[in-house]
Design a protein around this motif. Structure first.
Motif, PDB file in Angstrom:
ATOM      1  N   SER A 257     -39.378 -39.507 -57.412  1.00 14.21           N
ATOM      2  CA  SER A 257     -39.069 -39.308 -58.831  1.00 14.21           C
ATOM      3  C   SER A 257     -40.337 -39.311 -59.660  1.00 14.21           C
ATOM      4  O   SER A 257     -41.271 -40.057 -59.357  1.00 14.21           O
ATOM      5  CB  SER A 257     -38.175 -40.429 -59.351  1.00 14.21           C
ATOM      6  OG  SER A 257     -36.937 -40.407 -58.724  1.00 14.21           O
ATOM      7  N   PRO A 258     -40.376 -38.509 -60.687  1.00 12.86           N
ATOM      8  CA  PRO A 258     -39.406 -37.476 -61.054  1.00 12.86           C
ATOM      9  C   PRO A 258     -39.595 -36.225 -60.195  1.00 12.86           C
ATOM     10  O   PRO A 258     -40.718 -35.884 -59.800  1.00 12.86           O
ATOM     11  CB  PRO A 258     -39.715 -37.191 -62.514  1.00 12.86           C
ATOM     12  CG  PRO A 258     -41.145 -37.574 -62.710  1.00 12.86           C
ATOM     13  CD  PRO A 258     -41.431 -38.662 -61.699  1.00 12.86           C
ATOM     14  N   LEU A 259     -38.494 -35.549 -59.892  1.00 16.19           N
ATOM     15  CA  LEU A 259     -38.495 -34.404 -58.985  1.00 16.19           C
ATOM     16  C   LEU A 259     -38.763 -33.072 -59.679  1.00 16.19           C
ATOM     17  O   LEU A 259     -39.119 -32.091 -59.028  1.00 16.19           O
ATOM     18  CB  LEU A 259     -37.139 -34.300 -58.275  1.00 16.19           C
ATOM     19  CG  LEU A 259     -36.670 -35.514 -57.485  1.00 16.19           C
ATOM     20  CD1 LEU A 259     -35.294 -35.245 -56.888  1.00 16.19           C
ATOM     21  CD2 LEU A 259     -37.666 -35.880 -56.408  1.00 16.19           C
ATOM     22  N   PHE A 260     -38.583 -33.028 -60.988  1.00 18.10           N
ATOM     23  CA  PHE A 260     -38.574 -31.760 -61.709  1.00 18.10           C
ATOM     24  C   PHE A 260     -39.779 -30.879 -61.399  1.00 18.10           C
ATOM     25  O   PHE A 260     -39.634 -29.715 -61.015  1.00 18.10           O
ATOM     26  CB  PHE A 260     -38.469 -31.995 -63.220  1.00 18.10           C
ATOM     27  CG  PHE A 260     -38.478 -30.713 -64.005  1.00 18.10           C
ATOM     28  CD1 PHE A 260     -37.310 -30.003 -64.186  1.00 18.10           C
ATOM     29  CD2 PHE A 260     -39.661 -30.209 -64.534  1.00 18.10           C
ATOM     30  CE1 PHE A 260     -37.312 -28.798 -64.884  1.00 18.10           C
ATOM     31  CE2 PHE A 260     -39.673 -29.011 -65.228  1.00 18.10           C
ATOM     32  CZ  PHE A 260     -38.502 -28.309 -65.403  1.00 18.10           C
ATOM     33  N   GLU A 261     -40.986 -31.380 -61.590  1.00 18.33           N
ATOM     34  CA  GLU A 261     -42.188 -30.554 -61.440  1.00 18.33           C
ATOM     35  C   GLU A 261     -42.348 -30.029 -60.019  1.00 18.33           C
ATOM     36  O   GLU A 261     -42.711 -28.867 -59.820  1.00 18.33           O
ATOM     37  CB  GLU A 261     -43.445 -31.316 -61.870  1.00 18.33           C
ATOM     38  CG  GLU A 261     -43.594 -31.449 -63.367  1.00 18.33           C
ATOM     39  CD  GLU A 261     -43.628 -30.116 -64.115  1.00 18.33           C
ATOM     40  OE1 GLU A 261     -44.231 -29.145 -63.623  1.00 18.33           O
ATOM     41  OE2 GLU A 261     -43.036 -30.047 -65.201  1.00 18.33           O
ATOM     42  N   GLU A 262     -42.078 -30.870 -59.033  1.00 16.46           N
ATOM     43  CA  GLU A 262     -42.224 -30.441 -57.629  1.00 16.46           C
ATOM     44  C   GLU A 262     -41.225 -29.343 -57.290  1.00 16.46           C
ATOM     45  O   GLU A 262     -41.581 -28.348 -56.648  1.00 16.46           O
ATOM     46  CB  GLU A 262     -42.045 -31.628 -56.682  1.00 16.46           C
ATOM     47  CG  GLU A 262     -43.170 -32.630 -56.743  1.00 16.46           C
ATOM     48  CD  GLU A 262     -44.465 -32.127 -56.121  1.00 16.46           C
ATOM     49  OE1 GLU A 262     -44.429 -31.236 -55.245  1.00 16.46           O
ATOM     50  OE2 GLU A 262     -45.530 -32.639 -56.517  1.00 16.46           O
ATOM     51  N   ILE A 263     -39.978 -29.496 -57.720  1.00 17.46           N
ATOM     52  CA  ILE A 263     -38.965 -28.473 -57.430  1.00 17.46           C
ATOM     53  C   ILE A 263     -39.278 -27.203 -58.205  1.00 17.46           C
ATOM     54  O   ILE A 263     -39.206 -26.101 -57.665  1.00 17.46           O
ATOM     55  CB  ILE A 263     -37.545 -29.003 -57.724  1.00 17.46           C
ATOM     56  CG1 ILE A 263     -37.194 -30.102 -56.709  1.00 17.46           C
ATOM     57  CG2 ILE A 263     -36.524 -27.865 -57.673  1.00 17.46           C
ATOM     58  CD1 ILE A 263     -35.897 -30.826 -56.981  1.00 17.46           C
ATOM     59  N   ARG A 264     -39.651 -27.345 -59.450  1.00 16.65           N
ATOM     60  CA  ARG A 264     -39.986 -26.158 -60.253  1.00 16.65           C
ATOM     61  C   ARG A 264     -41.188 -25.416 -59.656  1.00 16.65           C
ATOM     62  O   ARG A 264     -41.167 -24.191 -59.534  1.00 16.65           O
ATOM     63  CB  ARG A 264     -40.275 -26.551 -61.702  1.00 16.65           C
ATOM     64  CG  ARG A 264     -40.689 -25.349 -62.545  1.00 16.65           C
ATOM     65  CD  ARG A 264     -40.488 -25.545 -64.016  1.00 16.65           C
ATOM     66  NE  ARG A 264     -41.165 -24.497 -64.752  1.00 16.65           N
ATOM     67  CZ  ARG A 264     -40.769 -23.229 -64.827  1.00 16.65           C
ATOM     68  NH1 ARG A 264     -39.661 -22.855 -64.216  1.00 16.65           N
ATOM     69  NH2 ARG A 264     -41.438 -22.335 -65.515  1.00 16.65           N
ATOM     70  N   ASN A 265     -42.218 -26.133 -59.253  1.00 13.33           N
ATOM     71  CA  ASN A 265     -43.383 -25.501 -58.630  1.00 13.33           C
ATOM     72  C   ASN A 265     -42.991 -24.772 -57.350  1.00 13.33           C
ATOM     73  O   ASN A 265     -43.467 -23.663 -57.092  1.00 13.33           O
ATOM     74  CB  ASN A 265     -44.480 -26.527 -58.344  1.00 13.33           C
ATOM     75  CG  ASN A 265     -45.150 -27.021 -59.611  1.00 13.33           C
ATOM     76  OD1 ASN A 265     -45.086 -26.385 -60.657  1.00 13.33           O
ATOM     77  ND2 ASN A 265     -45.768 -28.183 -59.523  1.00 13.33           N
ATOM     78  N   TYR A 266     -42.147 -25.386 -56.554  1.00 12.64           N
ATOM     79  CA  TYR A 266     -41.665 -24.765 -55.314  1.00 12.64           C
ATOM     80  C   TYR A 266     -40.945 -23.448 -55.627  1.00 12.64           C
ATOM     81  O   TYR A 266     -41.197 -22.432 -54.980  1.00 12.64           O
ATOM     82  CB  TYR A 266     -40.740 -25.754 -54.597  1.00 12.64           C
ATOM     83  CG  TYR A 266     -39.870 -25.159 -53.517  1.00 12.64           C
ATOM     84  CD1 TYR A 266     -40.415 -24.798 -52.278  1.00 12.64           C
ATOM     85  CD2 TYR A 266     -38.506 -24.986 -53.718  1.00 12.64           C
ATOM     86  CE1 TYR A 266     -39.611 -24.268 -51.280  1.00 12.64           C
ATOM     87  CE2 TYR A 266     -37.705 -24.461 -52.724  1.00 12.64           C
ATOM     88  CZ  TYR A 266     -38.262 -24.099 -51.502  1.00 12.64           C
ATOM     89  OH  TYR A 266     -37.457 -23.577 -50.522  1.00 12.64           O
ATOM     90  N   LEU A 267     -40.092 -23.449 -56.629  1.00  9.86           N
ATOM     91  CA  LEU A 267     -39.337 -22.239 -56.979  1.00  9.86           C
ATOM     92  C   LEU A 267     -40.222 -21.168 -57.598  1.00  9.86           C
ATOM     93  O   LEU A 267     -40.065 -19.981 -57.312  1.00  9.86           O
ATOM     94  CB  LEU A 267     -38.191 -22.586 -57.937  1.00  9.86           C
ATOM     95  CG  LEU A 267     -37.105 -23.524 -57.389  1.00  9.86           C
ATOM     96  CD1 LEU A 267     -36.094 -23.864 -58.474  1.00  9.86           C
ATOM     97  CD2 LEU A 267     -36.424 -22.941 -56.162  1.00  9.86           C
TER      98      LEU A 267
END
Length: 173
Positions: free
Chosen positions: A4-14
């Motif tokens: 956490s927080p996951l937002f930046e990692e998931i957004r960067n992956y996408l």
């Protein structure tokens, strides 16, 4: 492991996915405002599989505003009320398997969440995800209207009140 927080990692992956790669989001609880932020500027074709079960709609874990947003942004939306997994995938070639839903608390640190990147899926893994999508219902205007009507019935129901006492937990010294 992603913490956490996951937002930046998931957004960067996408966002690192080539625009020719389709994005798949298998997430049961989706808040439209959090989704907008997550996919802002992403031009890939996106497919979402989510859960609009009675329980999720009644508790507002899922937003019915998701459909107009998806329709406006040419995102394919499916409902499969049996999912509980949270999977963010690029072309079903790789995935992030996470505990966090697409909500502010799930991705931006309101809850303690974690995730793992799986760099390569097997054919069996791909078939697993395709099966989930094949068992889902594609949301169009008619299906959306039925869910809107059902939601109106749900919000007009008077919930049965159950009183629970909070447990008192004393930390050990």
């Amino acid at each position: 492991m992603i913490q956490s927080p996951l937002f930046e990692e998931i957004r960067n992956y996408l966002t690192r996915a080539g625009t020719d790669k389709q994005i798949f989001l298998y997430v049961p609880y989706i808040k439209t405002s959090a989704l907008e932020k997550l996919i802002d500027g992403i031009e890939n074709k996106i497919t979402i599989i989510t859960d609009w079960s009675r329980k999720n709609l009644r508790s507002s874990s899922s937003d019915l505003t998701l459909y107009p947003f998806c329709k406006e942004n040419d995102i394919a939306l499916y409902i499969n009320n049996k999912i509980h997994l949270k999977v963010y995938s690029v072309a079903l070639e790789s995935v992030i398997v996470a505990t966090g839903n697409i909500s502010n608390r799930g991705l931006d640190g309101g809850h303690e969440e974690c995730a793992v990147l799986v760099n390569e899926l097997s054919n069996t893994d791909r078939l697993f995800f395709e099966k989930i999508r094949n068992e889902a219902t594609y949301v169009d205007d008619d299906i959306y209207q039925k869910h809107l009507e059902r939601y109106e019935e749900l919000v007009n129901e008077v919930p049965k009140q159950i009183e629970y006492e909070d447990l008192i937990i004393v930390p050990k010294k």
